[in-house]
Motif scaffolding. Structure first.
Motif, PDB file in Angstrom:
ATOM      1  N   GLY A  10       0.785  -1.153  -0.038  1.00  0.00           N
ATOM      2  CA  GLY A  10      -0.017  -0.043   0.084  1.00  0.00           C
ATOM      3  C   GLY A  10       0.774   1.303   0.135  1.00  0.00           C
ATOM      4  N   ARG A  11       0.213   2.368   0.311  1.00  0.00           N
ATOM      5  CA  ARG A  11       0.801   3.694   0.401  1.00  0.00           C
ATOM      6  C   ARG A  11       0.590   4.415   1.473  1.00  0.00           C
ATOM      7  NH1 ARG A  11       5.194   4.611  -3.364  1.00  0.00           N
ATOM      8  NH2 ARG A  11       5.011   3.033  -5.072  1.00  0.00           N
ATOM      9  N   VAL A  12       1.194   5.177   2.220  1.00  0.00           N
ATOM     10  CA  VAL A  12       0.749   6.189   3.074  1.00  0.00           C
ATOM     11  C   VAL A  12       0.086   7.130   2.343  1.00  0.00           C
ATOM     12  CG1 VAL A  12       1.382   8.027   4.747  1.00  0.00           C
ATOM     13  CG2 VAL A  12       3.139   5.788   4.350  1.00  0.00           C
ATOM     14  N   ASP A  13      -1.135   7.223   3.018  1.00  0.00           N
ATOM     15  CA  ASP A  13      -2.262   8.173   2.464  1.00  0.00           C
ATOM     16  C   ASP A  13      -2.074   9.774   3.301  1.00  0.00           C
ATOM     17  OD1 ASP A  13      -4.905   8.454   0.935  1.00  0.00           O
ATOM     18  OD2 ASP A  13      -5.388   9.070   2.759  1.00  0.00           O
ATOM     19  N   SER A  14      -2.443   9.506   4.527  1.00  0.00           N
ATOM     20  CA  SER A  14      -2.469  10.942   5.308  1.00  0.00           C
ATOM     21  C   SER A  14      -2.520  10.306   6.837  1.00  0.00           C
ATOM     22  CB  SER A  14      -3.860  11.500   5.214  1.00  0.00           C
ATOM     23  OG  SER A  14      -5.051  10.303   5.660  1.00  0.00           O
TER      24      SER A  14
END
Length: 381
Positions: free
Chosen positions: A313-317
């Motif tokens: 995944g990815r760091v969103d916020s």
């Protein structure tokens, strides 16, 4: 077996002893070399990769669970779903008894029809008064013409009366002609007064009709307002009728189903929940780990339930405040016995698309998150 053959088969025969001594000398060296190689490999891996990874096991799967509740009061007539069932957005989940709401819709429609009939009556009355006002203005014009004619006749007879009186005083004309002129003058004056009275009456009648016209226009406006009110009541009744069918707000799975057939429900009462498929991860990193974490960086997720299989995944916020600030009783550190505690900051992580096991995630599962801080941090926090 002969003695020579037996001696040759023994492991400690003179031919085997040099090999054993050599193996005993090489094994420690090989073990040390292997340990050194592993240490070098670990150190190299840490230097190239490990020192850029920020990890936490305080991470959990989350989803924006939607609680479905009734918007109206009534008895549940049907429940169309079961626990853990997959539903699509707009699919009917349950029905509330719709009979009283259909009756209210029919009642509202009747009110709308009555209001429309009232508008038709008032509009016809306004049209009638408009015609009467137009006719009255014509009558006033006729009365004004008659008054003008009477006034002209009065002026003519006045002149004739003055002339005959002058002639009569000089005895040029007969007394009979003078009396006839005087009678014509008196008659013309009376005719003028009658015409003026008729004109005043017609004007007064016009004022009455105009007042009635304004009253009927106001009544017509009131009827239109009543119609709008009835139409609004019909719209509300129709909305309530539509709300007898409880529908799924999003795609997802049914959970926490407490609604049953025959149950009386009130507006806002939780009946079941829909858990959407688009799950995400909230990882609670220590505040000392946040210095290098930024939005857009790659994340490796180890889900405990998947037995070692990882997701990406990815760091969103980042959360606007630490978890302690959103607690029911936030801590107050302005005390004499203050003890510093490392705080945790929730970080939202979105999953990359196209992963086979992502659909199997369920809110509440434990996750170990590893953030690669070498990734793109251009998005900022």
């Amino acid at each position: 077996m002969t003695e020579a053959t037996f001696d040759a088969a023994r492991p400690d025969t003179p031919t085997r002893r040099p090999l054993l001594h050599m193996a005993r000398r090489l094994l420690p060296r090989l073990g040390g070399g292997l340990a050194a190689l592993l240490a070098v490999g670990y150190g190299l891996n840490w230097w190239l990769t490990g020192r850029f990874i920020e990890s936490t096991d305080n991470a959990y799967v989350r989803a924006d669970v939607v609680t479905v509740s009734a918007r109206i009061s009534g008895y549940v007539a049907e429940v169309d779903v079961r626990d853990n069932q997959a539903v699509r957005r707009g699919e009917v989940l349950a029905h509330i008894d719709a009979a009283p709401f259909r009756a209210r819709v029919d009642q509202a429609r009747a009110s709308v029809a009555a209001a429309e009939a009232d508008i038709a009556v008032e509009t016809a009355a306004v049209a009638t008064l408009d015609a009467q006002v137009t006719q009255q203005r014509s009558l006033i014009g006729q009365a004004e013409a008659e008054a003008a004619a009477a006034d002209a006749e009065l002026r003519r007879t006045s002149l004739e009366w003055e002339r005959q009186r002058s002639l009569s005083e000089r005895q040029v004309s007969s007394q009979q002609r003078f009396e006839a002129a005087e009678a014509d003058h008196t008659k013309a004056a009376a005719t003028l007064r009658g015409a003026q009275a008729a004109l005043a009456s017609q004007r007064a009648r016009l004022a009455v009709l105009e007042a009635e016209q304004r009253g009927k226009a106001a009544a017509c406006d009131k009827a239109r307002a009543t119609l709008q009110q009835a139409q609004a009541a019909l719209a509300l009744a129709s909305i309530d009728l539509d709300n007898t069918a409880l529908r799924a707000p999003v795609d997802g799975l049914i959970g926490q189903r407490v609604v049953r057939v025959g149950q009386y429900v009130d507006p806002g009462q939780p009946l079941l929940a829909v858990v959407p498929h688009d799950a995400y991860v909230v990882a609670n990193f220590k505040e000392t780990q946040l210095g290098r974490i930024a939005a857009g960086q790659a994340v490796t997720l180890e889900v405990d339930a998947f037995d070692g299989e990882v997701l990406h995944g990815r760091v969103d916020s980042f959360a606007p405040a630490s978890g302690a600030q959103f607690a029911l009783l936030p801590p107050d550190n302005a005390t004499g016995n203050f003890t510093k505690i490392v705080q945790r900051m929730p970080v939202r992580i979105t999953l990359d698309g196209g992963q086979r096991r992502a659909a199997a995630l369920r809110p509440g599962l434990s996750v170990v998150a590893h953030v690669d801080t070498r990734g793109d941090a251009s998005h900022g926090r």
